[in-house]
Design a protein around this motif. Structure first.
Motif, short mmCIF file in Angstrom:
data_model
loop_
_atom_site.label_atom_id
_atom_site.label_comp_id
_atom_site.label_asym_id
_atom_site.label_seq_id
_atom_site.Cartn_x
_atom_site.Cartn_y
_atom_site.Cartn_z
N THR A 459 -27.10 -6.48 -4.27
CA THR A 459 -26.45 -5.16 -4.28
C THR A 459 -27.49 -4.07 -4.50
O THR A 459 -27.45 -3.00 -3.87
N LEU A 466 -29.77 1.61 1.46
CA LEU A 466 -28.88 2.72 1.82
C LEU A 466 -29.55 4.05 1.47
O LEU A 466 -29.47 5.02 2.22
N GLY A 478 -19.42 13.57 6.05
CA GLY A 478 -19.64 12.68 7.16
C GLY A 478 -20.45 13.30 8.25
O GLY A 478 -21.46 12.78 8.71
N GLN A 481 -23.97 14.06 7.25
CA GLN A 481 -24.82 12.88 7.13
C GLN A 481 -25.21 12.36 8.50
O GLN A 481 -26.33 11.93 8.72
N LEU A 599 -20.39 -8.44 -0.05
CA LEU A 599 -18.93 -8.55 -0.17
C LEU A 599 -18.52 -10.02 -0.27
O LEU A 599 -17.66 -10.39 -1.09
N ASP A 675 -9.41 -4.91 -10.91
CA ASP A 675 -8.33 -4.83 -11.89
C ASP A 675 -7.06 -5.53 -11.44
O ASP A 675 -6.34 -6.11 -12.24
N GLU A 676 -6.80 -5.46 -10.15
CA GLU A 676 -5.53 -6.00 -9.65
C GLU A 676 -5.36 -7.46 -10.04
O GLU A 676 -4.24 -7.93 -10.27
N ASP B 424 -8.85 1.45 -9.82
CA ASP B 424 -9.17 0.22 -9.10
C ASP B 424 -7.92 -0.55 -8.76
O ASP B 424 -7.74 -1.06 -7.66
N ASP B 425 -7.07 -0.63 -9.75
CA ASP B 425 -5.82 -1.34 -9.61
C ASP B 425 -5.02 -0.74 -8.46
O ASP B 425 -4.46 -1.45 -7.62
N ALA B 428 -6.48 -1.41 -5.05
CA ALA B 428 -6.49 -2.80 -4.64
C ALA B 428 -5.24 -3.20 -3.86
O ALA B 428 -5.16 -4.30 -3.34
N VAL B 429 -4.26 -2.29 -3.83
CA VAL B 429 -3.05 -2.66 -3.07
C VAL B 429 -3.33 -2.67 -1.57
O VAL B 429 -2.55 -3.20 -0.80
N VAL B 432 -8.57 -5.10 2.15
CA VAL B 432 -9.94 -4.61 2.39
C VAL B 432 -10.38 -5.00 3.79
O VAL B 432 -11.11 -5.97 3.99
N ARG B 437 -13.46 -1.61 3.81
CA ARG B 437 -14.55 -2.41 3.24
C ARG B 437 -15.66 -1.50 2.73
O ARG B 437 -16.35 -1.82 1.77
N TYR B 438 -15.79 -0.34 3.37
CA TYR B 438 -16.80 0.62 2.88
C TYR B 438 -16.37 1.20 1.53
O TYR B 438 -17.19 1.54 0.70
N ARG B 440 -14.83 -0.46 -0.70
CA ARG B 440 -15.17 -1.45 -1.72
C ARG B 440 -16.68 -1.45 -1.99
O ARG B 440 -17.11 -1.53 -3.14
N LEU B 441 -17.44 -1.35 -0.91
CA LEU B 441 -18.89 -1.32 -1.10
C LEU B 441 -19.29 -0.09 -1.91
O LEU B 441 -20.12 -0.14 -2.81
N MET B 444 -18.55 -0.63 -5.44
CA MET B 444 -19.54 -1.50 -6.08
C MET B 444 -20.78 -0.70 -6.45
O MET B 444 -21.37 -0.88 -7.52
N MET B 445 -21.16 0.18 -5.55
CA MET B 445 -22.34 1.01 -5.84
C MET B 445 -22.05 1.96 -7.00
O MET B 445 -22.89 2.18 -7.87
N GLU B 457 -21.86 4.88 1.54
CA GLU B 457 -20.80 3.96 1.97
C GLU B 457 -19.48 4.70 2.18
O GLU B 457 -18.79 4.47 3.16
N GLU B 459 -19.01 7.76 2.90
CA GLU B 459 -19.11 8.62 4.09
C GLU B 459 -18.99 7.80 5.37
O GLU B 459 -18.38 8.22 6.34
N LYS B 460 -19.57 6.60 5.31
CA LYS B 460 -19.41 5.72 6.47
C LYS B 460 -17.94 5.44 6.70
O LYS B 460 -17.44 5.48 7.82
N ARG B 463 -16.11 8.37 8.03
CA ARG B 463 -16.44 8.56 9.45
C ARG B 463 -15.61 7.63 10.32
O ARG B 463 -15.08 8.02 11.35
#
Lengths: 1062, 588
Positions: A459, A466, A478, A481, A599, A675-676, B424-425, B428-429, B432, B437-438, B440-441, B444-445, B457, B459-460, B463
């Motif tokens: 990560t 990144l 967006g 960037q 991921l 959390d979920e 987060d909770d 998560a519904v 992903v 997925r971005y 989530r990434l 994570m960051m 991420e 912004e990706k 977009r």
């Protein structure tokens, strides 16, 4: 001494001599008479048999002889020679030549004592002794003459002695008679020692009632009523047998009341036990014409009724009544485990199944195990409380009392005791199974921590890349960037050399760091290749990740190390910018790859974490079930051992709850799972409930404990549900495609299984009919045939038992053990008349012995080679007997193998041909079933192909295709059997196929619910839920496990089979 | 009355009004009471009930005879209509006449149930049921009393002048805001409609929708299907805690919506039809925090605008007998928008007096439509025409790609864990996939404090959302419309760029008032920019959706303390926020 004394002395000596002679004579005669009489009596007794009169007769005869001898040998001589004159007269009778002298002697002694003077004679004359002649008058007889006469007589007898006068010759007759009698006795004793001995014995033997009674050839009693009171431990009720023959059959300790009516009025009655009435006599109580006796069975024997009529001799029955004491057999115990020899990477609970049976009732059933050479330990499984059968399954954790060292070997078996309170409890022991721990334990946490570390590093690499991306300014929206990115592409062209160099250095640093992280990943994979902890799929996924990133890094290194990029001093800013732009193009692909991997790894870690927690949840509820069972048993028995076990288990449960709490806390701290799916229970309540239970245990109140346990169970179930839901939800959320695929295949496999089971049911019906027909045909021949085969099997078992294979862990030993097991099963199957299975078992024994023979030959060859080497090095040092025996082993194995083959052939020959045992309609049905089976098999093949395509990449399900193919192969075999009308074999194959499908479906179910089995999941008994059919299948699997896999795949193959047998 | 969130208009789905109005025909009366009620508008029914007494008596049901007595019947009816004082007098009188009778036990139990004394109600009703086991009414009320008692057994209580709140201990944060809002609304309702409660109004917060189902006449399935979140029934407001929903929900508006129902039911003796009930409640639900303005929520505006353009409005006839009968959640939402604007039109025509007149007319037994039209100054056709013109005049707009807020009830496990809802909770519904997925990434960051990487991420993702069609994004990813801006706003703020954060959130604040985060982040950004007053306003809106986020309270305490002295709240208010900030930060 005076003359008279000398004469008297002489007469005394003669008298003694005569007494002696008479004593000898009559002693001999008496002895001879006695012997003769005894002999005659003995012979008579031997002929007549025992009788009460023999002893008096014998004693009387003996006494008579003695009296006669004593009278004539002692009393009469004394009486006849009582006085000196008698002795003197006797001298005259002894020898005519002494007749005169005897008169003189008589006269001399009749003179008596002559005084020295008349006065003396008158005053001092003592009263004349009775033997002396009365002295008429000293005055009238010349004292001198008398003295002279006596002197003369004394002088006359002086030369003679009693021995010369009294010959002992007559005594020789007595001795001769005695000798003759002795010779007779000895002669007869030598010629008929039994008769003489027995006769003699009988003479002095007091006869029993048995002996002393006459044998009745007609019944002497009426109907017999027997009342059996069995020992309490058997649990059998009192049994009354009316109109019995009198034969008694019962278990030892049974008290039997015998009641009957004498056919003749009797004044006394008894039971005479023993063949010859040599056992105890049991009095019969006579009351109102009913005879009653009680006896307690202790050993087998017989008895007769004996009656003493009011008048006449006692009578007894001719034929005895049987007393048979039935043996209380020790319990029969069977054990089922995941495998006979199970190797686990880490200690895990093992499912152990057991069944025990006893003819009267079981007591405690225990699991007995021994870790290496440590003392044997016992774990109570069940107290059957007198039930005739007991069975169950338990999860046994060999490591529950502490960690098991790597390489630990645990032998375990089940032992059951019966409740025999008479002879003492007997134990039955199952066969012994083994489990060994292959590798050191590495906790799931350690493993996950290492993965997590890699995730963090990757990560971080992703973040670095990144942030290095063109236009990654940390904001700008967006559009902004994107514009920045475009600017960046054209890029660095606008940047000066220092900035470009700085950028290049940053690139190199990121590259280098990532290389280090990939190395870390490689190290984890290397470690895992040795230790096999991650599981193949996870390892493959990580390996693929490492491979992909490694390839990208290699490409990047190529670009970064080009001269235009590498040697800053010799390049222009434009060249550097162009090169950097070239490096940045694959950089985006690299980022995409890192994004994907990060991921995936995050998902994999999350899944493992949640599955780990869920598995603890399952463990806790399982422990609770065990506690419930233990508590119920404790409440019933108040057994202190159970209480101790309860305390131990509660302590373990508390420790596990604490472990779970720690893991939950760690999970929260690490923030690894969204959390979920972090709906984690409050373990404080559960821990408090467990503590309360622990406290109550010390108080020993089962009621309160039961309530506390119930509350704890509720809490634990809630906890488990929550943890399961997290794991399941995570699986659904993060691996949705996988879940969908699994769900689809589960349905298809479920359909296949359903169809296969339905078909198996129909085939079973056919098989039953066929079996019945076979039974019918073989009726009458079966008993003889089975007996002969049983003898062969016994020979086979004996032959196998005598084999000495050496190392208990060697493949040779394992094969021989397997053959022994087959032989044991063969015996059972023949006993059960299950010939088809018996044939299979005989064939399995043959195969095992074939393989054992190969191993033995290989071992012998190796041994020979070693011997040669030894000879070369140390000539003639040893040619031990052990090696000679090892050389004989292949021969012994071949002999056993031939016997096993013979049995298989015998069964084959004996059984009617399958098609003959089915009617035309049934054969047609079998063919139709074969067609259906083929169709199901084709569907299974299709499903296998699809599984190969869709499941190959799903952790834990890589082998689904092979499993399905295995099921399909079983189906093909079943179809083939059906075509040959072999319904039983077909039915077995069908069941096996269905079970394989069920097992696979279970695996899929588990996977869809959140993943594969955890390290702490129990190792289950394969197929234990379904039927007993899998023995053949397991055997097949175990056989297959023995096939050598290529070295490279050995670990994988082994693990695969481990999974299968689980 | 019930309130859901799918969208908010769904509050009326499967609804039975607070006080059922059989005469009006809309909705259904609460089942336990229906058989005994003899509403004034249903005198025939009343007569029938009375007339049936001899028959019941001949059947041996003495209780029925007693209950059929005028006094008992009147007491029961008064209880049904929440006229507690009159009912109490009658029950006491009855108790003197026939002491220890099962009828008195029943009425006493019923009264206690309505008063919220559940143990007392259970005791009395058990006596009644024991005396008359076949009586379904007493049994059903007993079941409800038992369920209600069970649902609040470990609840705590808080009082204000007119309200009594029962709440789970972990939801203590709700209480001060709820009481403030309710008192404010009460004052407004008293002023606007002349409403005055006979006794303190109870509001009960439940831990989950299943608890709500247990204490209501709705089944758990119905509650789940309709997204019912709050109810007004049996003289109390029954509300699911915002803790039970992933995003929270506009809970303060919702409890006030129910309070309006309470008021309307009391004022009309439960004779207002559903459309009128919901129209007034929807129209006045924000009255606690702002003057009447007739503004619609964006989701309703969006639907109503579309319906107006296409001419697919739902007629009032279609709303009969219940909005729950409408074919879809969108239709129901549209219906809510329509009735709200209808009341808005009435208000525009005659102000609050027109509403009061309408309610008075309904109380008197008049038809609701006639009453409304009369109050608006004409007949119903004129009212309809005027109303439609009014709607057009509102210049309603549509929101392209709008993500209609739906009720995201948290999983049972999440509720059982008593963990407060987190961002987060909530996120998560969504599955992903695709652009998410971005998200989530980026998350994570963000968690690893790699803010620039996170922005990249997000912004990706943004977009991808901007360049993909709705179909490409998929249903689940419609939320990406607001997810990425929210996340970007948060990250920009963390990067120290509040302007960009506000820019990112600008459209969301107005379009998605049901979401807590746009207002929270906006509040934090405004505070960072030195606008504490703006920050307080935004934060209070966030708090009205999800009060469990400690950041709201922390920032609010900070913002409050930075307000000018004149506008600064009392120190205890600031201390309260600080306390919640601490407490919520410390709990999972």
């Amino acid at each position: 001494m005076g003359e008279l004394q000398r004469i008297r002395g002489f007469l005394d000596s003669v008298r003694r001599r005569v007494w002696f002679r008479e004593a000898l004579l009559w002693g001999g005669v008496g002895g001879a008479s006695l012997l003769t009489v005894l002999l005659a009596l003995a012979l008579s007794a031997a002929r007549v048999g025992p009788g009460g009169f023999w002893m008096p007769v014998t004693l009387g005869a003996g006494l008579g002889c003695v009296l006669v001898a004593a009278t004539f040998g002692l009393w009469r001589p004394r009486r006849r020679l009582r006085t000196d004159p008698d002795a003197a007269r006797m001298l005259g009778r002894l020898d005519p030549a002494w007749r005169r002298l005897s008169g003189d002697i008589l006269s001399a002694v009749e003179f008596g004592e002559v005084p020295a003077s008349p006065r003396e004679a008158l005053s001092d004359a003592p009263p004349a002794p009775p033997t002396s002649m009365p002295v008429t008058s000293v005055a009238t007889t010349s004292l001198v003459l008398a003295r002279a006469f006596q002197g003369t007589v004394a002088e006359a007898v002086r030369p003679f002695s009693a021995a010369g006068l009294v010959s002992l010759r007559p005594a020789a007759y007595g001795a001769g008679a005695l000798a003759a009698a002795l010779a007779l006795v000895i002669g007869l004793s030598l010629t008929a020692p039994g008769m003489v001995g027995r006769g003699l014995g009988l003479l002095f033997h007091r006869p029993t009632l048995f002996e002393g009674s006459t044998v009745s050839s007609v019944p002497i009693i009426g109907d017999v009523r027997l009342t059996y009171e069995y020992p309490a431990y058997t649990g059998l009720p009192v049994r009354v047998v009316e109109g019995s023959t009198g034969d008694i059959v019962g278990v030892r300790g049974t008290r039997v009341r015998i009641e009957t009516t004498p056919l003749h009025k009797s004044r006394r009655a008894a039971l005479l036990t023993g063949d010859l009435g040599d056992g105890p006599e049991i009095p019969l109580r006579l009351s109102k014409g009913i005879m009653t006796a009680h006896l307690t069975l202790s050993e087998s024997g017989n008895y007769r009724f004996w009656l003493l009529p009011l008048i006449g001799r006692a009578v007894r029955e001719d034929r005895s009544h049987r007393i048979e004491v039935e043996a209380d057999r020790p319990p029969h115990v069977e054990i089922q485990g995941p495998a006979d020899r199970l190797e686990l990477p880490t200690p895990r609970p093992i499912e152990v199944g057991y069944s025990a049976s006893d003819d009267f009732g079981l007591g405690a059933v225990e699991l007995v195990f021994r870790v290496d050479e440590a003392p044997e330990q016992r774990l109570p499984l069940k107290d059957a409380h007198g039930a005739k059968t007991a069975q169950g399954r338990t999860l046994w954790d060999p490591a529950r009392d502490g960690s098991l060292p790597p390489g630990a070997r645990i032998a375990y078996h089940v032992e059951a005791r019966d409740q025999d309170g008479i002879s003492g409890p007997k134990s039955g022991i199952s066969r012994t199974l083994y489990v060994s721990i292959a590798r050191p334990q590495e906790s799931a946490d350690d493993r996950l921590d290492r993965q997590r570390e890699i995730l963090e590093r990757l990560t971080s690499d992703l973040a670095d890349r990144l942030e290095l991306s063109p236009g990654a300014t940390g904001g700008g929206g967006g559009g902004q960037q994107e514009r920045g990115r475009e600017r960046g592409r054209g890029a660095g062209l606008a940047l000066g050399l220092p900035q470009l160099e700085q950028r290049q250095a940053a690139f190199a640093a990121v590259h280098e760091a990532e290389e280090g992280h990939i190395t870390l990943l490689g190290r984890l994979l290397d470690d895992d290749r040795r230790e096999g902890i991650l599981g193949k799929t996870l390892r493959n996924q990580l390996a693929a990740m490492a491979e992909r990133l490694g390839r990208l890094l290699r490409e990047e290194r190529g670009i970064l190390s080009r001269p235009s990029v590498g040697r800053a001093a010799q390049r222009s800013a434009r060249q550097l910018a162009t090169s950097l732009a070239r490096a940045e193009r694959p950089h985006e692909g690299h980022i995409a790859e890192l994004e994907k991997d990060v991921l995936l790894l995050d998902d994999l870690i999350g899944r493992q974490r949640l599955e780990d927690l869920a598995s603890i949840g399952r463990e806790l509820t399982d422990s609770h079930k065990r506690l419930e069972d233990l508590l119920a048993r404790y409440a019933a028995t108040k057994d202190e051992a159970l209480k101790r076990q309860l305390e131990r288990e509660v302590r373990e449960l508390r420790a596990r709850i604490a472990d779970l709490a720690q893991k939950i806390a760690n999970l929260k701290t690490r923030n690894e799972v969204p959390d979920e799916w972090r709906n984690l229970p409050d373990t404080k309540t559960v821990a408090e409930s467990a503590r309360k239970l622990d406290d109550l245990l010390s108080q020993g109140d089962p009621g309160a404990m039961s309530q506390a346990l119930s509350e704890l169970g509720k809490d634990l179930r809630g906890l488990r549900e929550m943890l399961d839901e997290n794991a399941e939800g995570f699986g659904e959320g993060r691996f949705p495609q996988e879940n969908r695929v699994i769900s689809d295949l589960m349905k298809r496999i479920g359909d296949l299984e359903g169809d296969e089971r339905a078909l198996a049911g129909e085939t079973q019906g056919l098989s039953d009919k066929q079996e019945a027909e076979i039974e019918k045909r073989l009726q009458g021949q079966m008993a003889d045939w089975a007996r002969k085969e049983a003898e062969k099997v016994e020979r086979l078992r004996q032959a196998l038992g005598e084999l000495r294979t050496g190392d208990p862990e060697s493949p040779l030993t394992e094969e021989v053990d397997r053959a022994r097991e087959s032989a044991k099963q063969l015996k059972r199957l023949l006993g059960e008349r299950d010939l088809a299975e018996a044939k299979g078992e005989a064939e399995r024994a043959t195969q095992s012995l074939d393989r054992a023979g190969e191993h033995a030959v290989a071992a012998a060859t190796a041994s020979a080679a070693r011997r040669n080497n030894t000879k070369n090095n140390k000539r003639g040092s040893d040619g031990s007997g052990a090696e000679a025996k090892a050389g004989e082993l292949p021969e012994s194995l071949a002999g056993a193998r031939a016997l096993a083959q013979e049995i298989a052939d015998d069964v084959q020959k004996f059984l009617p041909r399958p098609e003959e045992t089915l009617g035309p309609g049934e054969r047609e049905r079998a063919r139709a079933q074969a067609e259906r089976q083929s169709a199901i098999g084709e569907r299974a093949d299709d499903t296998a192909r699809e599984a190969g395509r869709r499941l190959a990449s799903i952790p834990g399900l890589e082998r689904a295709q092979e499993d399905l193919r295995g099921a399909s192969e079983q189906m093909r075999q079943a179809a083939e059997h059906l075509r040959k009308s072999e319904a039983k074999e077909a039915s077995g194959a069908e069941r096996n196929a269905a079970e394989r499908l069920a097992k696979l479906r279970d695996n899929l179910q588990e996977r869809s619910m959140g993943g594969g089995k955890q390290q702490r999941d129990p190792v289950r008994i394969p197929g234990a839920d379904e039927s007993s059919a899998p023995r053949a299948w397991r055997q097949e699997l175990l056989d297959a496990m023995k096939e050598h896999a290529p070295e490279h795949f050995r670990d994988d193959v082994r693990r695969y089979y481990e999974e299968l047998v689980k | 009355m019930l309130l859901g969130l799918a969208p908010l208009a769904l509050a009326a789905l499967a609804s039975s009004p607070c006080l059922a109005a059989p005469a009006g025909g809309a909705g259904g009366a609460p089942a336990p009471l229906q058989s005994l009620r003899a509403p004034p508008s249903a005198s025939a029914a009343s007569a029938a009930t009375a007339g049936s007494a001899p028959a019941a008596a001949s059947g041996g049901n003495a209780q029925a005879v007693i209950r059929a007595s005028k006094l008992g019947q009147a007491a029961e009816q008064n209880l049904d209509e929440w006229r507690f004082a009159e009912a109490r007098t009658q029950i006491d009188e009855l108790a003197t006449k026939i002491p220890d009778s099962s009828e008195v036990a029943y009425l006493e139990g019923y009264a206690r149930f309505l008063e919220g004394n559940y143990p007392g109600a259970v005791a009395e009703l058990q006596k009644a049921v024991k005396a008359s086991p076949a009586d379904p009414t007493a049994r059903e009320i007993l079941a409800l009393a038992l369920a209600a008692g069970d649902a609040v057994k470990d609840h705590e209580e808080a009082h204000s002048t007119h309200f009594l709140v029962r709440y789970p201990a972990e939801d203590a944060v709700l209480v001060p805001y709820a009481l403030e809002a309710l008192e404010s609304a009460y004052t407004a309702l008293a002023e606007d409609l002349g409403f005055a409660a006979e006794m303190p109004i109870r509001i009960e917060f439940y831990r989950s929708p299943s608890d709500l189902a247990a204490v209501s006449s709705l089944s758990a399935a119905e509650v789940a299907r309709t997204g019912t979140i709050a109810l007004c029934k049996w003289a109390r407001l029954m509300v699911t805690t915002p803790r039970a929903l992933s995003f929270g929900y506009p809970w303060l508006d919702s409890i006030n919506h129910e309070l309006v129902h309470y008021a309307v039911s009391s004022l009309t003796r439960d004779r207002a039809p559903v459309w009128l009930q919901e129209g007034i409640a929807k129209f006045m639900e924000r009255r606690w925090r702002e003057p009447i303005n007739g503004r619609l929520a964006p989701s309703m505006e969006h639907l109503l605008a579309k319906a107006l353009r296409s001419g697919n409005l739902i007629g009032f006839e279609a709303m009969h007998p219940s909005m729950a009968k409408l074919p879809s959640a969108e239709d129901a939402s549209l219906a809510f928008a329509e009735v709200a604007t209808a009341i808005g039109y009435l208000h525009a025509r005659g102000g609050m007096p027109a509403l009061r007149a309408t309610l008075a007319s309904v109380l008197a037994g008049g038809d609701a439509r006639v009453a409304v039209a009369t109050a608006a100054g004409g007949g119903w056709p004129e009212f309809e025409r005027g109303w439609k013109s009014y709607m057009v005049g509102l210049k309603l707009r549509t929101y392209p790609g709008f993500d209609l807020p739906t009720t995201h009830i948290r999983k049972a496990a999440a509720l059982a864990s008593r963990r407060k809802p987190s961002e987060d909770d909530a996120l998560a519904v969504f599955k992903v996939t695709g652009p998410l997925r971005y998200l989530r990434l980026g998350n994570m960051m963000l968690k690893r404090n790699r803010l620039r990487a996170a922005v990249t991420e997000y912004e990706k993702g943004a977009r991808v959302v901007a360049t993909s069609t709705r179909a490409e994004r998929g249903r689940d990813t419609n939320a990406a419309q607001w997810l990425f801006p929210v996340k970007l706003g948060r990250t920009y703020l963390a990067l120290g760029d509040p302007d960009r954060a506000l820019q990112s959130l600008a459209s969301l604040q107005s379009a998605y008032p049901e979401l807590p985060w746009p207002n929270l982040i906006a509040g934090q950004a405004l505070l960072a920019k030195g606008d504490p007053a703006g920050a307080v306003a935004a934060l209070r809106l966030s708090l009205a959706t999800n009060p469990f986020d400690p950041a709201v309270h922390c920032t609010l305490a900070d913002a409050d303390s930075r307000l000018p002295a004149a506008a600064r709240p009392a120190p205890e208010i600031i201390q309260r926020e600080q306390r919640f900030c601490r407490e919520l930060s410390d709990t999972p």
